[in-house]
Write a protein that holds these residues in place. Sequence first.
Motif, PDB file in Angstrom:
ATOM      1  N   GLU A  62       0.204 -32.036  17.995  1.00  0.00           N
ATOM      2  CA  GLU A  62       0.564 -33.451  18.759  1.00  0.00           C
ATOM      3  C   GLU A  62      -0.525 -33.791  19.472  1.00  0.00           C
ATOM      4  O   GLU A  62      -1.008 -32.817  20.298  1.00  0.00           O
ATOM      5  CB  GLU A  62       2.022 -33.640  19.221  1.00  0.00           C
ATOM      6  CG  GLU A  62       2.974 -33.397  18.279  1.00  0.00           C
ATOM      7  CD  GLU A  62       4.250 -33.340  18.867  1.00  0.00           C
ATOM      8  OE1 GLU A  62       5.151 -34.286  18.995  1.00  0.00           O
ATOM      9  OE2 GLU A  62       5.047 -32.253  19.534  1.00  0.00           O
ATOM     10  N   GLU A  63      -1.019 -34.879  19.646  1.00  0.00           N
ATOM     11  CA  GLU A  63      -1.983 -35.092  20.700  1.00  0.00           C
ATOM     12  C   GLU A  63      -1.738 -35.044  21.990  1.00  0.00           C
ATOM     13  O   GLU A  63      -2.266 -34.560  23.025  1.00  0.00           O
ATOM     14  CB  GLU A  63      -2.515 -36.746  20.346  1.00  0.00           C
ATOM     15  CG  GLU A  63      -3.737 -36.957  21.005  1.00  0.00           C
ATOM     16  CD  GLU A  63      -3.987 -38.410  21.078  1.00  0.00           C
ATOM     17  OE1 GLU A  63      -5.093 -38.905  21.325  1.00  0.00           O
ATOM     18  OE2 GLU A  63      -3.232 -39.233  20.391  1.00  0.00           O
ATOM     19  N   SER A  64      -0.448 -35.177  22.252  1.00  0.00           N
ATOM     20  CA  SER A  64       0.023 -35.151  23.756  1.00  0.00           C
ATOM     21  C   SER A  64       0.024 -33.552  23.864  1.00  0.00           C
ATOM     22  O   SER A  64      -0.074 -33.298  25.231  1.00  0.00           O
ATOM     23  CB  SER A  64       1.568 -35.684  23.636  1.00  0.00           C
ATOM     24  OG  SER A  64       2.463 -35.043  22.944  1.00  0.00           O
ATOM     25  N   ASP A  67      -3.614 -32.792  24.651  1.00  0.00           N
ATOM     26  CA  ASP A  67      -3.951 -33.186  25.828  1.00  0.00           C
ATOM     27  C   ASP A  67      -3.426 -32.571  27.139  1.00  0.00           C
ATOM     28  O   ASP A  67      -4.026 -32.181  28.220  1.00  0.00           O
ATOM     29  CB  ASP A  67      -3.518 -34.765  26.290  1.00  0.00           C
ATOM     30  CG  ASP A  67      -4.433 -35.907  25.329  1.00  0.00           C
ATOM     31  OD1 ASP A  67      -5.398 -35.327  25.112  1.00  0.00           O
ATOM     32  OD2 ASP A  67      -3.926 -36.721  25.104  1.00  0.00           O
ATOM     33  N   ASP A  68      -2.131 -32.154  27.223  1.00  0.00           N
ATOM     34  CA  ASP A  68      -1.544 -31.300  28.083  1.00  0.00           C
ATOM     35  C   ASP A  68      -2.351 -30.066  28.321  1.00  0.00           C
ATOM     36  O   ASP A  68      -2.608 -29.410  29.547  1.00  0.00           O
ATOM     37  CB  ASP A  68      -0.026 -31.112  27.825  1.00  0.00           C
ATOM     38  CG  ASP A  68       0.828 -32.056  28.067  1.00  0.00           C
ATOM     39  OD1 ASP A  68       0.365 -33.089  28.658  1.00  0.00           O
ATOM     40  OD2 ASP A  68       1.933 -31.994  27.596  1.00  0.00           O
ATOM     41  N   SER A 101       8.093 -34.293  18.115  1.00  0.00           N
ATOM     42  CA  SER A 101       8.289 -35.516  17.506  1.00  0.00           C
ATOM     43  C   SER A 101       8.812 -35.250  16.037  1.00  0.00           C
ATOM     44  O   SER A 101       8.933 -36.176  15.109  1.00  0.00           O
ATOM     45  CB  SER A 101       7.177 -36.482  17.674  1.00  0.00           C
ATOM     46  OG  SER A 101       6.219 -36.008  17.151  1.00  0.00           O
TER      47      SER A 101
END
Length: 414
Positions: A62-64, A67-68, A101
Motif C-alpha cells: 500500500e502506498e501509505s 510512505d511510512d 485495506s
Amino acid sequence: MKVGSSRYCLTPEKEFYLIGYRSDNRYEPATGVHDDIYCNSLLFEQDGKKVFIFSADVIEFEESMADDVKTLLHNKYGIERDLVLLCATHDHSSVVSYHRSWYTNKFDQEYYDFFIQTILSSYEDCLDSLQTATAAYGKEVIRGYYGNRNHPGQLADNEVIVVKFHDEAGKPFAGFVNWAVHSTVLSADNTMLTSDLAGEVSKKLYDSFGFYPAMIVGAAADSSNRNERKGSDFHELERVSTALAKHISEIDTNNEIILGSIRYQTLFHVIHHNMETVHEELTIEINKMQEQLAEENNEDKIEFYEKKIHNLKKELDVHNYHLDIKGVVINLGNIQLFVFPGELGSKFGIEMKDSTISLGIICGYTNGYYEYFMPKEEYGLSFETIGSKIPKGDPEKIIKKFILASKRLNDSKI
C-alpha cells in the motif's frame, strides 16, 4: 560503489489468512505453510548517497505503508525518501496480515509491526554488510513457461535480466533477477502459504548463484503462465520453478557494467476521470454477461458470471476517479531503475528498456499499487481494461515521462 544485502523470513508464527484472487476461502484461516515467504534486500552506497531495495514475497505494498517506511528510514538513517524501493513479487498466495485495506479485513497490527521491524533490520544488516563491489550482468529471452496471457502463443516481455555483485576477490555475493511474469502458478483454490513462482525460483537459484537473488518484477500486467501451465498445483509449481531456475542459472553474466554515482529524477502524472465513458463500457459488458448467464447451465460458470456482474455493477457507483501517480528513475552508474507503483503492460517495459543507453531495469509493483496500465490498443480486450479507471492513452503519456526522465539522467555526466 558499496553494496550490502540481507534476507529475512516473513512467515507468521500464529494463525493467519491469505491474500489474493478475491476468493471466498480468503475469509478463512490458511490451512498451513507449504513453504516460507521471504524478503531479500539490497543497499547501494556511493559518496554518502544510498538506494535501498526491499523485495518481498507479498502481493503488493500500500502506498501509505511505503510512505511510512520512507519517512522512518529517512528520519533514522538519512536516506532520501525517493531512493527507498519496496518491491512486491505479486504473490497471490501470501499473507494478508500486513495489508490494512484488503477487502477481507484481516489486518493484524502485531504482524504489521513485525513487518516494519523486519524492514528496519534488513536495512541495518545491509549497512553492516556494505562492501566494495563490481557488477556484471546477462540477459536472455526465455520461452515456453509464460507469455502474453491476452494473446495466446505470443510473448510478453520474456527477457530475464540477471545482475550479480562481486566482492574484491571476484566472488558474487548478492544480486537480483528482473523478469516480467505474474507469480501465480497456484490457483485460487490454494489455501496454504507459499512464495509461489518468484520465491521458489529465488530459493532454487541459491545453489548456482551462491546467494538468494532479490526478485524484481517488471512490466507484467499481461504476462503469466496461464496459457503455458500444465496444472495449478504444487506439482506444477515445482516443475516450472525448477525449469526456470535452471534456465536463469545458465544465463551468461560476464558482461561488466559500471557502477557509479547515484542520481535520480522523479516524475508525476495526475488522472482525474469522470467515468462516463467507463460506465457506458461497463453497461455493455454487464448486459453481455447477463445474456451469457441466462443461457448457462454449468454451476461453476454461473457462479463466475454472477460474481463478475456483481463486481462490475459496483464500479457503476464510482463517478469520479482521482489518482496522483509518482514514478522515479534512478541511476546506479550504468544501471537504470524505472520505478512504477502498479502493473504495466509488457509493451511498455520493452519500450522503456529499449529507450535507455543504460541497463534498464523495470521495478513494477513498487511503493504502491495503482492497478493496470495497458496500451490503448488493448482496451476492451481483457479484464485488465474493461471498466478501467485509467483513461485510454494515459499510460502512453506516463511512459513518455519515464523516457524523458531517463534521457535527462543519461545526458548528464555519470
